[in-house]
Design an enzyme around this catalytic site. Sequence first.
Site, PDB file in Angstrom:
ATOM      1  N   TYR A   1      47.507 -30.678 -36.714  1.00 30.62           N
ATOM      2  CA  TYR A   1      47.947 -30.101 -37.816  1.00 30.62           C
ATOM      3  C   TYR A   1      47.104 -29.059 -38.381  1.00 30.62           C
ATOM      4  O   TYR A   1      45.744 -28.545 -38.891  1.00 30.62           O
ATOM      5  CB  TYR A   1      47.751 -31.013 -39.287  1.00 30.62           C
ATOM      6  CG  TYR A   1      48.575 -30.230 -40.516  1.00 30.62           C
ATOM      7  CD1 TYR A   1      49.637 -30.892 -40.916  1.00 30.62           C
ATOM      8  CD2 TYR A   1      48.125 -30.058 -41.562  1.00 30.62           C
ATOM      9  CE1 TYR A   1      50.917 -30.593 -42.044  1.00 30.62           C
ATOM     10  CE2 TYR A   1      48.290 -29.288 -42.187  1.00 30.62           C
ATOM     11  CZ  TYR A   1      50.039 -29.690 -43.197  1.00 30.62           C
ATOM     12  OH  TYR A   1      50.691 -29.686 -43.609  1.00 30.62           O
TER      13      TYR A   1
ATOM     14  N   TYR B   1      55.751 -23.784 -40.601  1.00 25.48           N
ATOM     15  CA  TYR B   1      55.330 -24.073 -41.871  1.00 25.48           C
ATOM     16  C   TYR B   1      56.351 -25.539 -41.832  1.00 25.48           C
ATOM     17  O   TYR B   1      56.675 -24.869 -42.858  1.00 25.48           O
ATOM     18  CB  TYR B   1      54.913 -24.153 -43.083  1.00 25.48           C
ATOM     19  CG  TYR B   1      54.151 -24.773 -43.326  1.00 25.48           C
ATOM     20  CD1 TYR B   1      52.063 -25.373 -42.694  1.00 25.48           C
ATOM     21  CD2 TYR B   1      54.304 -25.484 -44.702  1.00 25.48           C
ATOM     22  CE1 TYR B   1      51.533 -26.108 -43.215  1.00 25.48           C
ATOM     23  CE2 TYR B   1      53.389 -26.025 -44.971  1.00 25.48           C
ATOM     24  CZ  TYR B   1      52.360 -27.061 -44.684  1.00 25.48           C
ATOM     25  OH  TYR B   1      51.911 -27.831 -45.369  1.00 25.48           O
TER      26      TYR B   1
END
Lengths: 215, 139
Positions: free
Chosen positions: A118, A168
Amino acid sequence: MPTRRPGTRPNASRSWTNTASTRSCSTPTSLRLFDFCLETDGACAVVVTSTERARDLRQSPAVIRAVAQASIPNPQPGIQFPTLFRESITSLPATAVARTLYARAGLGPADIDVAQIYDCFSITVLLQLEDWGFCKKGEGGPFVASGEIGLGGSLPINTGGGHLSEGYIHGMNHIVEGVRQIRGTSTSQVAGAETCLVTATPLPPGSALILTADR
Amino acid sequence: MTRRPLPVTDDLDTGGFFEAVARGELVVRRCDGCDAVLHMPRAYCATCGSWEGRWQPVAATGTVYSWTVVEHQVHPAFPVPYTVVLVKLDDVPGTRLVGHLPGRPALRPGQAMAADFEDVDGTVLPRWRTADVSPAPAP
Ligand SMILES: [Zn+2]
């Protein structure tokens, strides 16, 4: 690594090596423009079913070996980034997630062929590489700089481009890319990849899963 | 210059902090039930469930925990560069407050800091400075 995914050309120039040439947003941590993830509209979908059922489908399955979630100690309601009170600002819940997930999977860092980490900011990747045991605490920077996270390195990461280069999509694109690696269909395929670690939001809770080939 | 955005000072959870600051005093919230420091300040203690607490005065001194220099303009009232500093309170080391320093002062971890109190358009706020600068008198 910079994305090779079709349809993401505008971001393909983003890489760890050219980030240093972009404009500075803050110092002395030296967060520069490309250290921040892209703001993206998009969507991903994953279909979860039993392994038995998945074997009947047209695509080869990526098996969910284990999942885990953990929080920082003493989380507080409404506090997203607890820099004012958490014990150390360089430790993430990933440390606890890693301990639980590795134990549940019966695997360790040396068993991971490829990882999707992440990456809302580049710094969260460095901290997680340390928390997940791919390098020692404080050595995330040199580990990345030495090329270990590239396709030829010991742990290729974010092979779809991730949040920093592909877009994203709140971690979902990391899961989809993990599935591609297990199926052998990534645009930056790691040869023979059979285990893929996928991590999610670093703070205040964090979670992760390990995907494996059906073997 | 654009007016500085100001905090809400009469909130149930944090109002006591700003009341103390208006008197030129720094306080932390403590739970009467279990004595835990509640930071961020809250009326309710998530550890023991108590709604009873008190505001404990602490010295307006601390040390630098970490900092970052902001180079990217976000709000017109805060021209860049400026430095956001996390200050670890001397009296309650687990508790950190945020300070705003103009420019790019040379800082080091553990460096001594002290707060004075400034009146910004009628709202008093703590103002952290490196401790070698003598603080201005309280309002
Ligand atoms: Zn309590």
